[in-house]
Design a protein around this motif. Sequence first.
Motif, PDB file in Angstrom:
ATOM      1  N   GLY A 140      24.308 -73.038  -6.362  1.00 41.34           N
ATOM      2  CA  GLY A 140      24.358 -72.733  -4.937  1.00 41.34           C
ATOM      3  C   GLY A 140      25.506 -73.406  -4.211  1.00 41.34           C
ATOM      4  O   GLY A 140      26.003 -72.876  -3.212  1.00 41.34           O
ATOM      5  N   GLY A 141      25.943 -74.538  -4.700  1.00 43.45           N
ATOM      6  CA  GLY A 141      27.075 -75.210  -4.090  1.00 43.45           C
ATOM      7  C   GLY A 141      28.414 -74.604  -4.460  1.00 43.45           C
ATOM      8  O   GLY A 141      29.426 -74.866  -3.804  1.00 43.45           O
ATOM      9  N   HIS A 142      28.435 -73.770  -5.497  1.00 43.59           N
ATOM     10  CA  HIS A 142      29.708 -73.230  -5.982  1.00 43.59           C
ATOM     11  C   HIS A 142      29.880 -71.736  -5.760  1.00 43.59           C
ATOM     12  O   HIS A 142      30.977 -71.213  -5.980  1.00 43.59           O
TER      13      HIS A 142
ATOM     14  N   PHE B 194      30.971 -78.471 -14.424  1.00 40.14           N
ATOM     15  CA  PHE B 194      29.715 -77.989 -13.858  1.00 40.14           C
ATOM     16  C   PHE B 194      28.549 -78.441 -14.736  1.00 40.14           C
ATOM     17  O   PHE B 194      27.554 -78.977 -14.248  1.00 40.14           O
ATOM     18  N   VAL B 195      28.680 -78.241 -16.037  1.00 36.38           N
ATOM     19  CA  VAL B 195      27.633 -78.660 -16.979  1.00 36.38           C
ATOM     20  C   VAL B 195      27.433 -80.166 -16.903  1.00 36.38           C
ATOM     21  O   VAL B 195      26.298 -80.653 -16.856  1.00 36.38           O
ATOM     22  N   ASP B 196      28.530 -80.912 -16.850  1.00 39.45           N
ATOM     23  CA  ASP B 196      28.428 -82.372 -16.738  1.00 39.45           C
ATOM     24  C   ASP B 196      27.726 -82.782 -15.444  1.00 39.45           C
ATOM     25  O   ASP B 196      26.947 -83.736 -15.429  1.00 39.45           O
ATOM     26  N   SER B 197      27.989 -82.055 -14.358  1.00 43.64           N
ATOM     27  CA  SER B 197      27.335 -82.388 -13.081  1.00 43.64           C
ATOM     28  C   SER B 197      25.833 -82.128 -13.159  1.00 43.64           C
ATOM     29  O   SER B 197      25.041 -82.871 -12.582  1.00 43.64           O
ATOM     30  N   VAL B 198      25.449 -81.099 -13.886  1.00 44.23           N
ATOM     31  CA  VAL B 198      24.022 -80.815 -14.083  1.00 44.23           C
ATOM     32  C   VAL B 198      23.404 -81.922 -14.942  1.00 44.23           C
ATOM     33  O   VAL B 198      22.287 -82.371 -14.669  1.00 44.23           O
ATOM     34  N   ALA B 199      24.127 -82.386 -15.944  1.00 47.53           N
ATOM     35  CA  ALA B 199      23.615 -83.450 -16.819  1.00 47.53           C
ATOM     36  C   ALA B 199      23.268 -84.699 -16.019  1.00 47.53           C
ATOM     37  O   ALA B 199      22.294 -85.384 -16.332  1.00 47.53           O
ATOM     38  N   THR B 200      24.039 -84.986 -14.969  1.00 49.63           N
ATOM     39  CA  THR B 200      23.757 -86.176 -14.167  1.00 49.63           C
ATOM     40  C   THR B 200      22.497 -86.014 -13.324  1.00 49.63           C
ATOM     41  O   THR B 200      21.946 -87.003 -12.855  1.00 49.63           O
TER      42      THR B 200
ATOM     43  N   ALA C 201      30.497 -76.715  -2.194  1.00 46.63           N
ATOM     44  CA  ALA C 201      31.273 -77.773  -2.848  1.00 46.63           C
ATOM     45  C   ALA C 201      32.674 -77.830  -2.258  1.00 46.63           C
ATOM     46  O   ALA C 201      33.243 -76.803  -1.867  1.00 46.63           O
ATOM     47  N   THR C 202      33.225 -79.017  -2.220  1.00 51.77           N
ATOM     48  CA  THR C 202      34.576 -79.182  -1.688  1.00 51.77           C
ATOM     49  C   THR C 202      35.638 -78.966  -2.763  1.00 51.77           C
ATOM     50  O   THR C 202      36.807 -78.791  -2.447  1.00 51.77           O
ATOM     51  N   ARG C 203      35.206 -78.982  -4.025  1.00 54.22           N
ATOM     52  CA  ARG C 203      36.143 -78.792  -5.133  1.00 54.22           C
ATOM     53  C   ARG C 203      35.480 -77.903  -6.181  1.00 54.22           C
ATOM     54  O   ARG C 203      34.336 -78.109  -6.544  1.00 54.22           O
ATOM     55  N   ARG C 204      36.238 -76.903  -6.622  1.00 57.70           N
ATOM     56  CA  ARG C 204      35.728 -76.019  -7.669  1.00 57.70           C
ATOM     57  C   ARG C 204      35.691 -76.769  -8.991  1.00 57.70           C
ATOM     58  O   ARG C 204      36.667 -77.400  -9.373  1.00 57.70           O
ATOM     59  N   LEU C 205      34.564 -76.706  -9.662  1.00 58.75           N
ATOM     60  CA  LEU C 205      34.430 -77.379 -10.953  1.00 58.75           C
ATOM     61  C   LEU C 205      34.704 -76.395 -12.083  1.00 58.75           C
ATOM     62  O   LEU C 205      34.310 -75.227 -12.021  1.00 58.75           O
ATOM     63  N   THR C 206      35.348 -76.883 -13.134  1.00 56.40           N
ATOM     64  CA  THR C 206      35.459 -76.076 -14.339  1.00 56.40           C
ATOM     65  C   THR C 206      34.046 -75.906 -14.895  1.00 56.40           C
ATOM     66  O   THR C 206      33.120 -76.634 -14.495  1.00 56.40           O
TER      67      THR C 206
ATOM     68  N   ILE D 150      30.434 -62.928  -8.889  1.00 54.34           N
ATOM     69  CA  ILE D 150      30.232 -64.380  -8.936  1.00 54.34           C
ATOM     70  C   ILE D 150      31.202 -64.998  -9.926  1.00 54.34           C
ATOM     71  O   ILE D 150      31.854 -66.002  -9.640  1.00 54.34           O
ATOM     72  N   LEU D 151      31.316 -64.387 -11.099  1.00 55.18           N
ATOM     73  CA  LEU D 151      32.231 -64.918 -12.123  1.00 55.18           C
ATOM     74  C   LEU D 151      33.681 -64.855 -11.658  1.00 55.18           C
ATOM     75  O   LEU D 151      34.470 -65.752 -11.972  1.00 55.18           O
ATOM     76  N   ASP D 152      34.046 -63.828 -10.889  1.00 53.13           N
ATOM     77  CA  ASP D 152      35.406 -63.729 -10.362  1.00 53.13           C
ATOM     78  C   ASP D 152      35.704 -64.869  -9.391  1.00 53.13           C
ATOM     79  O   ASP D 152      36.844 -65.272  -9.230  1.00 53.13           O
ATOM     80  N   GLN D 153      34.661 -65.376  -8.746  1.00 50.15           N
ATOM     81  CA  GLN D 153      34.813 -66.451  -7.768  1.00 50.15           C
ATOM     82  C   GLN D 153      34.910 -67.831  -8.432  1.00 50.15           C
ATOM     83  O   GLN D 153      35.439 -68.761  -7.844  1.00 50.15           O
ATOM     84  N   LEU D 154      34.381 -67.941  -9.635  1.00 52.15           N
ATOM     85  CA  LEU D 154      34.336 -69.226 -10.341  1.00 52.15           C
ATOM     86  C   LEU D 154      35.533 -69.364 -11.290  1.00 52.15           C
ATOM     87  O   LEU D 154      36.094 -68.359 -11.732  1.00 52.15           O
ATOM     88  N   PRO D 155      35.903 -70.600 -11.616  1.00 52.20           N
ATOM     89  CA  PRO D 155      36.995 -70.797 -12.588  1.00 52.20           C
ATOM     90  C   PRO D 155      36.635 -70.205 -13.958  1.00 52.20           C
ATOM     91  O   PRO D 155      35.449 -69.988 -14.254  1.00 52.20           O
TER      92      PRO D 155
END
Length: 159
Positions: A61-63, A99-105, A90-95, A138-143
């Motif tokens: 939702g943040g991305h 993104f996966v690492d952010s979920v892990a936290t 989000a203020t910065r697009r995550l690869t 959605i995928l077009d919007q993401l890295p």
Amino acid sequence: MTTLTPQKPALLNPGGGIPAEAPPPADRDWRELVDAVRESGQYTTRSEAESVTRVVLSALGGHVVGDERVDLARALPEEAARVVASQIPATRRLTAAEFVDSVATRIEGATPATARWDVSSVLSVLAERVDDGLVTRILDQLPPGYALLFGRAELAPAE
């Protein structure tokens, strides 16, 4: 004198004939989503699947922003839509890896490998339940790199 109060209609529990109330449609849609994630991710409990679903949808939702975010919220069960729509962009697009690492936290005891499993379990179910065109937008919007998390192949242009 005893006064009877009307009760909500109950469904029979197929396991024992004991009446059980039917969940409201919005709750039922959320339960179906969580159940699909539970099956996809092979989680042992509904609670674990629900927790993972909330964390991943919250991160997503943040991305996802703009019309895609609105359309995604409209396509999801009410509870899932609230989780997605309530996130600050989000203020910065995550690869995809970030993104996966952010979920892990956000998941206790998660590793990058288990978080990738969790993300893929939720996003692949999501991709099955919403319009293909919306998933593409959605995928077009993401890295690059997110398609695999949604259970899609990601083809690179020929050089």
